[in-house]
Design a protein around this motif. Sequence first.
Motif, PDB file in Angstrom:
ATOM      1  N   HIS A 223     -71.273  67.064 -16.366  1.00  0.00           N
ATOM      2  CA  HIS A 223     -71.181  65.840 -15.781  1.00  0.00           C
ATOM      3  C   HIS A 223     -70.114  65.289 -16.114  1.00  0.00           C
ATOM      4  O   HIS A 223     -69.572  64.257 -15.748  1.00  0.00           O
ATOM      5  CB  HIS A 223     -72.950  65.046 -15.594  1.00  0.00           C
ATOM      6  CG  HIS A 223     -73.414  64.705 -17.301  1.00  0.00           C
ATOM      7  ND1 HIS A 223     -73.010  63.273 -17.427  1.00  0.00           N
ATOM      8  CD2 HIS A 223     -73.877  65.162 -17.874  1.00  0.00           C
ATOM      9  CE1 HIS A 223     -73.372  63.548 -18.674  1.00  0.00           C
ATOM     10  NE2 HIS A 223     -74.183  64.604 -18.888  1.00  0.00           N
ATOM     11  N   LEU A 226     -67.271  65.607 -15.226  1.00  0.00           N
ATOM     12  CA  LEU A 226     -66.761  65.118 -13.501  1.00  0.00           C
ATOM     13  C   LEU A 226     -66.453  63.668 -13.538  1.00  0.00           C
ATOM     14  O   LEU A 226     -65.407  62.373 -13.612  1.00  0.00           O
ATOM     15  CB  LEU A 226     -67.639  65.254 -12.401  1.00  0.00           C
ATOM     16  CG  LEU A 226     -67.608  65.101 -11.325  1.00  0.00           C
ATOM     17  CD1 LEU A 226     -66.713  65.000 -10.711  1.00  0.00           C
ATOM     18  CD2 LEU A 226     -69.073  65.185 -10.686  1.00  0.00           C
ATOM     19  N   GLU A 227     -68.143  62.940 -14.252  1.00  0.00           N
ATOM     20  CA  GLU A 227     -66.969  61.348 -14.544  1.00  0.00           C
ATOM     21  C   GLU A 227     -65.739  60.927 -15.182  1.00  0.00           C
ATOM     22  O   GLU A 227     -66.079  59.836 -15.418  1.00  0.00           O
ATOM     23  CB  GLU A 227     -68.793  61.131 -15.214  1.00  0.00           C
ATOM     24  CG  GLU A 227     -69.984  60.644 -15.201  1.00  0.00           C
ATOM     25  CD  GLU A 227     -70.978  61.229 -15.598  1.00  0.00           C
ATOM     26  OE1 GLU A 227     -72.459  61.418 -15.495  1.00  0.00           O
ATOM     27  OE2 GLU A 227     -70.813  60.876 -16.561  1.00  0.00           O
ATOM     28  N   GLY A 229     -63.160  62.035 -15.225  1.00  0.00           N
ATOM     29  CA  GLY A 229     -61.942  62.567 -14.051  1.00  0.00           C
ATOM     30  C   GLY A 229     -61.205  63.735 -14.564  1.00  0.00           C
ATOM     31  O   GLY A 229     -59.672  63.542 -14.761  1.00  0.00           O
ATOM     32  N   GLU A 261     -70.288  56.197 -13.294  1.00  0.00           N
ATOM     33  CA  GLU A 261     -69.337  56.706 -12.606  1.00  0.00           C
ATOM     34  C   GLU A 261     -69.748  58.399 -12.239  1.00  0.00           C
ATOM     35  O   GLU A 261     -68.232  58.597 -11.385  1.00  0.00           O
ATOM     36  CB  GLU A 261     -68.485  57.672 -13.874  1.00  0.00           C
ATOM     37  CG  GLU A 261     -68.267  56.324 -15.148  1.00  0.00           C
ATOM     38  CD  GLU A 261     -68.952  55.737 -15.303  1.00  0.00           C
ATOM     39  OE1 GLU A 261     -68.532  54.680 -16.760  1.00  0.00           O
ATOM     40  OE2 GLU A 261     -70.458  55.843 -16.449  1.00  0.00           O
ATOM     41  N   LEU A 262     -70.893  58.748 -12.095  1.00  0.00           N
ATOM     42  CA  LEU A 262     -70.990  59.630 -11.030  1.00  0.00           C
ATOM     43  C   LEU A 262     -71.239  59.333  -9.480  1.00  0.00           C
ATOM     44  O   LEU A 262     -71.236  59.948  -9.020  1.00  0.00           O
ATOM     45  CB  LEU A 262     -72.723  60.667 -11.463  1.00  0.00           C
ATOM     46  CG  LEU A 262     -72.973  61.217 -11.565  1.00  0.00           C
ATOM     47  CD1 LEU A 262     -71.868  62.769 -10.931  1.00  0.00           C
ATOM     48  CD2 LEU A 262     -74.374  61.566 -11.992  1.00  0.00           C
ATOM     49  N   SER A 264     -69.583  56.462  -7.989  1.00  0.00           N
ATOM     50  CA  SER A 264     -68.105  57.011  -7.475  1.00  0.00           C
ATOM     51  C   SER A 264     -67.759  58.572  -7.803  1.00  0.00           C
ATOM     52  O   SER A 264     -66.980  58.716  -6.231  1.00  0.00           O
ATOM     53  CB  SER A 264     -67.450  55.963  -8.872  1.00  0.00           C
ATOM     54  OG  SER A 264     -68.081  54.789  -9.210  1.00  0.00           O
ATOM     55  N   CYS A 265     -67.946  59.315  -8.374  1.00  0.00           N
ATOM     56  CA  CYS A 265     -67.543  60.376  -8.084  1.00  0.00           C
ATOM     57  C   CYS A 265     -67.863  60.863  -6.674  1.00  0.00           C
ATOM     58  O   CYS A 265     -67.795  61.421  -5.641  1.00  0.00           O
ATOM     59  CB  CYS A 265     -67.636  61.234  -9.030  1.00  0.00           C
ATOM     60  SG  CYS A 265     -66.635  61.115 -10.424  1.00  0.00           S
ATOM     61  N   PHE A 269     -66.069  61.839  -2.752  1.00  0.00           N
ATOM     62  CA  PHE A 269     -66.135  63.444  -2.343  1.00  0.00           C
ATOM     63  C   PHE A 269     -66.832  63.751  -1.131  1.00  0.00           C
ATOM     64  O   PHE A 269     -66.259  63.687  -0.131  1.00  0.00           O
ATOM     65  CB  PHE A 269     -66.935  63.613  -3.797  1.00  0.00           C
ATOM     66  CG  PHE A 269     -66.532  65.730  -2.833  1.00  0.00           C
ATOM     67  CD1 PHE A 269     -65.625  65.794  -3.547  1.00  0.00           C
ATOM     68  CD2 PHE A 269     -67.639  66.146  -2.536  1.00  0.00           C
ATOM     69  CE1 PHE A 269     -65.605  67.746  -2.653  1.00  0.00           C
ATOM     70  CE2 PHE A 269     -68.286  67.418  -2.608  1.00  0.00           C
ATOM     71  CZ  PHE A 269     -66.249  68.121  -2.373  1.00  0.00           C
TER      72      PHE A 269
END
Length: 398
Positions: A223, A226-227, A229, A261-262, A264-265, A269
Motif C-alpha cells: 500500500h 502505491l501511496e 507513487g 494518499e490511498l 487519492s490513488c 484510478f
Amino acid sequence: AIYKGVLKYSATVHQREGFITQPLPVRDFAACLTANGDSVLLSWSPTDDPSDYSARPRGYVVYVSEGTKGYDNGTKTYGTQLRLPLHRGVLTRFVVRAFNEGGVSLPSEELCAYAARSERHRALIVNNFTRLAGPQPIDTDSTRGFDFNIDPGVVYQRSTSYCGRQLNFSKSGFGGSDANELGYSGNEPSGMLIAGNTFDFTTRHAEDFLLSDTTLSIASASHSALEKGKVTGGYHLIDLIVGAQRNDGYSLRTRPTFAPELYSCLQAFAQGGGALLVSGAYLSEEIDPAFAASTLHFIPDGTHSLANGSQFRGLNTEFSIANEPNEECYSMRRISAIAPSVDAFSLVVGATQPSSVAVAHSGVRQRTLVFGFPLECIREPQTRRAVMGASLSFLLNK
C-alpha cells in the motif's frame, strides 16, 4: 527490543565497542511489469531505525520462486531496484531481505508477478493488510482481560501461543481458582498452529484469478508503494486487499487503514475508468463515508456478527467465512455490513441475518465490487475460487 537488549548486553560483557545491529525489513515494496511484460521491476526502500544508526542496510538479497518451485538462494544487490526477466505463463513470487555486518533482516512481504502469454488485461494487487495484534483488551472498573469475541487479533505468520478464549473477566476473581479465577479460559485451539497474517495474500489472490483467466497479467505492490507513487504501468483493475486491517488503538504499530494518499490513488484510478475490487473485514468502521459513497458506491451500515453463524448467500452460491481460529487462514468475529448506494446493488447477504455484506456498481465507464469481508477467508477453496473468478469477469466486463 529483546534482540537489541541481548546484543548490547553481550557487547558490554565482552567489551566490544562499535557493534552493528541487523537492519529492519524493507518497505514500499513493489513488483511492476514492464511495458512489454517480459520483465518485472522490483523496487523497495530501506527502513531507518531511529533508535540505532548502525542498523542501516549495506545491501539486499532478492529471493525468487517460479511456479511451484521453492525460493532460490537469492540475488545480492546494493541498490533499491532490480529488474528481472519473467517467464510468460508462470506466476513468480519475490521476497527481499536487507543485510549488513550485523545480520539479515526479517523478510519483506511476498509479492508476485505474472506475464500472460496472450495478454488481454492487467491487474495490480495491492496489499493493505499489515496488521499484527493481540485480542481486544478489556479494562473497566469491574472487568479485565482479552475478549476474542470482539476481535481475536492477528498473529504473525502462524502461532501456538493461545490456549483458548478467556471466559472469566471479573476482577473479583483475582486470586481465585478454576472457573472462578480472573483469566480462566477454554482450550479450543490448544495444540493448533493458528494462522495469522502470512503476508502472502497478493499471491493467494493471483493464484485464484489465474485459475479463471490466464490472459490476465498481474503486478503487485504494498500500500505504501502505491501511496508514494512508486507503482508504474497501466492497469485495468486494482485489487485492494484490506484483510483484517484495523486502526485498533492498542497494537504496537497503528496506522489509518485508508491514508489520504490511498484515497487519492483509488479515486483517480476510478475516475480514469479503472475497475476496483476491495475486500476487508472492518471497512465500515475504517473508511470515510463520503469516499465510500462516491468512489466505492456503498454506505457503511455497521457490523455483521459472526458469533452465531458465518454462512452467506450470493453470486449463485453459498459459503462460510472463517470465524474461529484455524490453521488455514486468519479468523474474525465480525465483518462489515455495507448497503448499496443509489447506483449500486447488493451481491451477498447473510444466511441468518439479512444484512448486505457485498456491493457492486456497474457504470458506463467504470465498475466497482466491494466485499465487507476478506475474500481469502472464504472457507471452501472451490467456492472462493469461483467467487474470485466471478468477480474478475464482472469487473472486466467479460
